[in-house]
Design an enzyme around this catalytic site. Structure first.
Site, PDB file in Angstrom:
ATOM      1  N   ARG A 146      51.280  30.248  35.119  1.00  0.00           N
ATOM      2  CA  ARG A 146      52.026  31.333  35.781  1.00  0.00           C
ATOM      3  C   ARG A 146      52.947  30.825  36.883  1.00  0.00           C
ATOM      4  NH1 ARG A 146      48.935  36.364  38.116  1.00  0.00           N
ATOM      5  NH2 ARG A 146      47.660  34.775  39.130  1.00  0.00           N
ATOM      6  N   LYS A 164      48.158  42.840  34.781  1.00  0.00           N
ATOM      7  CA  LYS A 164      48.428  44.053  35.565  1.00  0.00           C
ATOM      8  C   LYS A 164      49.865  44.056  36.096  1.00  0.00           C
ATOM      9  CE  LYS A 164      45.086  43.249  38.528  1.00  0.00           C
ATOM     10  NZ  LYS A 164      44.598  41.957  38.018  1.00  0.00           N
ATOM     11  N   ARG A 211      51.483  30.555  42.782  1.00  0.00           N
ATOM     12  CA  ARG A 211      50.732  31.229  43.830  1.00  0.00           C
ATOM     13  C   ARG A 211      49.683  30.299  44.421  1.00  0.00           C
ATOM     14  NH1 ARG A 211      49.169  37.143  41.683  1.00  0.00           N
ATOM     15  NH2 ARG A 211      47.151  36.474  42.490  1.00  0.00           N
ATOM     16  N   ARG A 271      39.893  48.382  44.045  1.00  0.00           N
ATOM     17  CA  ARG A 271      39.253  47.159  43.592  1.00  0.00           C
ATOM     18  C   ARG A 271      37.776  47.111  43.954  1.00  0.00           C
ATOM     19  NH1 ARG A 271      43.671  43.351  43.144  1.00  0.00           N
ATOM     20  NH2 ARG A 271      42.897  41.283  42.727  1.00  0.00           N
ATOM     21  N   ARG A 289      37.938  34.183  42.231  1.00  0.00           N
ATOM     22  CA  ARG A 289      38.497  35.527  42.010  1.00  0.00           C
ATOM     23  C   ARG A 289      37.854  36.206  40.805  1.00  0.00           C
ATOM     24  NH1 ARG A 289      44.303  33.604  41.523  1.00  0.00           N
ATOM     25  NH2 ARG A 289      44.773  35.678  40.744  1.00  0.00           N
TER      26      ARG A 289
HETATM   27  P1  AP5 Z   1      49.900  38.842  35.481  1.00  0.00           P
HETATM   28  O1  AP5 Z   1      50.677  40.011  35.021  1.00  0.00           O
HETATM   29  O2  AP5 Z   1      50.386  38.090  36.670  1.00  0.00           O
HETATM   30  O3  AP5 Z   1      48.354  39.249  35.676  1.00  0.00           O
HETATM   31  P2  AP5 Z   1      47.646  40.052  36.841  1.00  0.00           P
HETATM   32  O4  AP5 Z   1      46.578  40.874  36.220  1.00  0.00           O
HETATM   33  O5  AP5 Z   1      48.652  40.740  37.688  1.00  0.00           O
HETATM   34  O6  AP5 Z   1      46.952  38.842  37.608  1.00  0.00           O
HETATM   35  P3  AP5 Z   1      46.791  38.587  39.159  1.00  0.00           P
HETATM   36  O7  AP5 Z   1      46.347  37.163  39.303  1.00  0.00           O
HETATM   37  O8  AP5 Z   1      48.004  39.031  39.920  1.00  0.00           O
HETATM   38  O9  AP5 Z   1      45.597  39.524  39.493  1.00  0.00           O
HETATM   39  P4  AP5 Z   1      44.743  39.469  40.748  1.00  0.00           P
HETATM   40  O10 AP5 Z   1      44.039  40.763  40.643  1.00  0.00           O
HETATM   41  O11 AP5 Z   1      43.884  38.282  40.866  1.00  0.00           O
HETATM   42  O12 AP5 Z   1      45.801  39.277  41.953  1.00  0.00           O
HETATM   43  P5  AP5 Z   1      46.448  40.254  42.983  1.00  0.00           P
HETATM   44  O13 AP5 Z   1      47.796  39.776  43.297  1.00  0.00           O
HETATM   45  O14 AP5 Z   1      46.274  41.673  42.587  1.00  0.00           O
HETATM   46  O15 AP5 Z   1      49.748  37.844  34.237  1.00  0.00           O
HETATM   47  C1  AP5 Z   1      49.151  36.573  34.394  1.00  0.00           C
HETATM   48  C2  AP5 Z   1      49.945  35.509  33.630  1.00  0.00           C
HETATM   49  O16 AP5 Z   1      49.836  35.776  32.239  1.00  0.00           O
HETATM   50  C3  AP5 Z   1      51.451  35.506  33.938  1.00  0.00           C
HETATM   51  O17 AP5 Z   1      51.919  34.191  33.864  1.00  0.00           O
HETATM   52  C4  AP5 Z   1      52.072  36.352  32.803  1.00  0.00           C
HETATM   53  O18 AP5 Z   1      53.399  35.969  32.513  1.00  0.00           O
HETATM   54  C5  AP5 Z   1      51.119  36.016  31.660  1.00  0.00           C
HETATM   55  N1  AP5 Z   1      50.931  37.127  30.713  1.00  0.00           N
HETATM   56  C6  AP5 Z   1      50.811  38.457  31.003  1.00  0.00           C
HETATM   57  N2  AP5 Z   1      50.601  39.180  29.892  1.00  0.00           N
HETATM   58  C7  AP5 Z   1      50.578  38.266  28.851  1.00  0.00           C
HETATM   59  C8  AP5 Z   1      50.402  38.388  27.443  1.00  0.00           C
HETATM   60  N3  AP5 Z   1      50.198  39.578  26.842  1.00  0.00           N
HETATM   61  N4  AP5 Z   1      50.428  37.243  26.706  1.00  0.00           N
HETATM   62  C9  AP5 Z   1      50.620  36.048  27.277  1.00  0.00           C
HETATM   63  N5  AP5 Z   1      50.816  35.870  28.607  1.00  0.00           N
HETATM   64  C10 AP5 Z   1      50.786  36.976  29.388  1.00  0.00           C
HETATM   65  O19 AP5 Z   1      45.526  40.007  44.261  1.00  0.00           O
HETATM   66  C11 AP5 Z   1      45.554  38.748  44.921  1.00  0.00           C
HETATM   67  C12 AP5 Z   1      44.610  38.767  46.108  1.00  0.00           C
HETATM   68  O20 AP5 Z   1      45.032  39.773  47.053  1.00  0.00           O
HETATM   69  C13 AP5 Z   1      43.151  39.099  45.805  1.00  0.00           C
HETATM   70  O21 AP5 Z   1      42.416  37.969  45.398  1.00  0.00           O
HETATM   71  C14 AP5 Z   1      42.685  39.644  47.162  1.00  0.00           C
HETATM   72  O22 AP5 Z   1      42.453  38.608  48.070  1.00  0.00           O
HETATM   73  C15 AP5 Z   1      43.900  40.423  47.621  1.00  0.00           C
HETATM   74  N6  AP5 Z   1      43.906  41.832  47.196  1.00  0.00           N
HETATM   75  C16 AP5 Z   1      44.810  42.431  46.361  1.00  0.00           C
HETATM   76  N7  AP5 Z   1      44.510  43.716  46.179  1.00  0.00           N
HETATM   77  C17 AP5 Z   1      43.389  43.958  46.894  1.00  0.00           C
HETATM   78  C18 AP5 Z   1      42.572  45.103  47.095  1.00  0.00           C
HETATM   79  N8  AP5 Z   1      42.850  46.276  46.501  1.00  0.00           N
HETATM   80  N9  AP5 Z   1      41.490  44.976  47.891  1.00  0.00           N
HETATM   81  C19 AP5 Z   1      41.191  43.817  48.496  1.00  0.00           C
HETATM   82  N10 AP5 Z   1      41.910  42.684  48.355  1.00  0.00           N
HETATM   83  C20 AP5 Z   1      43.003  42.765  47.563  1.00  0.00           C
HETATM   84 MG    MG Z   2      49.291  40.578  39.682  1.00  0.00          MG
END
Ligand code: AP5
Ligand code: MG
Length: 221
Positions: free
Chosen positions: A127, A13, A161, A88, A172
């Site tokens: 990552r 994402k 992270r 979410r 997660r």
């Molecule tokens: P990356 O692009 O970082 O993936 P991502 O989907 O953004 O993964 P996240 O871990 O950020 O998602 P998340 O939903 O758990 O975390 P968030 O920060 O939103 O890619 C991952 C890795 O793969 C990277 O190393 C990248 O380089 C690599 N990659 C990407 N594409 C690739 C490809 N095609 N091929 C190979 N490698 C690739 O949320 C974190 C926390 O915040 C949550 O757990 C929660 O506590 C809180 N939170 C956030 N939003 C909310 C909400 N709306 N409501 C409640 N709590 C929330």
């Molecule tokens: Mg992310």
């Protein structure tokens, strides 16, 4: 153009959100990035969020919705946006509909990135992210920075992270299945769901997204 990126942790994402934002000149709004910045700054919101983010749990819906209500009032989102990690849960999706109705607006598409669990786990262990919170994401195997340990985008120091430990990642993924996956049907029934194969190279995934948007006649800005 108003888009949502939906997908499991590690599905890409953040990576694809940044590319969409650049191509279409719209802001990427990542609730994860906003919450991490609040935590790093030690704000009251950050203190509240930290208890949940550190454990891999969702921050309560009312907290996230009031944060997004403020964010979506800012002038930069008038041209559109790509939301990364929000909504979410069903209550968040319903809340977003209400927030957008206030601007007489609606979503154009919800892009669901499909990635197998094996690949998700593999991606998250490699990552590294920008410690200056510029939102840049790297991967030692698939998307390494030009200079080891340094962000290509802003020159900040790269860090891992705190919620990328094996135990929290597993948590997660479970939270995603229980609370976020129901949004797939929610948006499918509204006719705006676009499922994209999220495996393959970064460029292949970007091309699939752009093709899907073009096929749906979702205009370029
Ligand atoms: P990356 O692009 O970082 O993936 P991502 O989907 O953004 O993964 P996240 O871990 O950020 O998602 P998340 O939903 O758990 O975390 P968030 O920060 O939103 O890619 C991952 C890795 O793969 C990277 O190393 C990248 O380089 C690599 N990659 C990407 N594409 C690739 C490809 N095609 N091929 C190979 N490698 C690739 O949320 C974190 C926390 O915040 C949550 O757990 C929660 O506590 C809180 N939170 C956030 N939003 C909310 C909400 N709306 N409501 C409640 N709590 C929330
Ligand atoms: Mg992310």
């Amino acid at each position: 153009m108003r888009l949502v990126l939906l997908g499991a942790p590690g599905s890409g994402k953040g990576t694809q959100g940044m590319r969409i934002a650049r191509t279409h000149a719209i802001p990427q709004v990542s609730t994860g990035d906003i919450l991490r910045a609040e935590i790093a700054a030690g704000t009251p919101l950050g203190a509240k969020a930290a208890q949940f983010v550190g454990k891999g749990l969702l921050v309560p819906d009312d907290v996230v919705l009031s944060m997004m209500k403020e964010r979506l009032k800012k002038p930069d989102v008038k041209v559109g946006f790509v939301l990364d990690g929000f909504p979410r849960s069903i209550p968040q999706a319903e809340g977003l509909t209400v927030l957008l109705a206030a601007f007489a607006a609606d979503l154009d598409a919800v892009i669901k990135l499909d990635v197998s669990k094996r690949v998700l786990l593999e991606r998250m262990t490699g990552r590294w992210v920008c410690g200056s919170n510029c939102g840049a994401v790297f991967n030692l195997r698939s998307n390494p920075p030009q200079k080891e340990g340094v962000c290509d985008r802003c020159g900040g120091r790269l860090v891992q992270r705190e919620d990328d430990t094996e135990e929290t990642v597993r948590k997660r993924l479970n939270v995603y299945e229980a609370s976020t996956a129901p949004l797939i049907d929610f948006y499918d029934s509204r006719g705006i769901l676009m499922i994209v194969d999220g495996e393959g190279t970064l460029d292949e995934v970007t091309a699939r997204i752009e093709r899907g948007l073009a096929e749906r006649g979702i205009a370029r800005n």
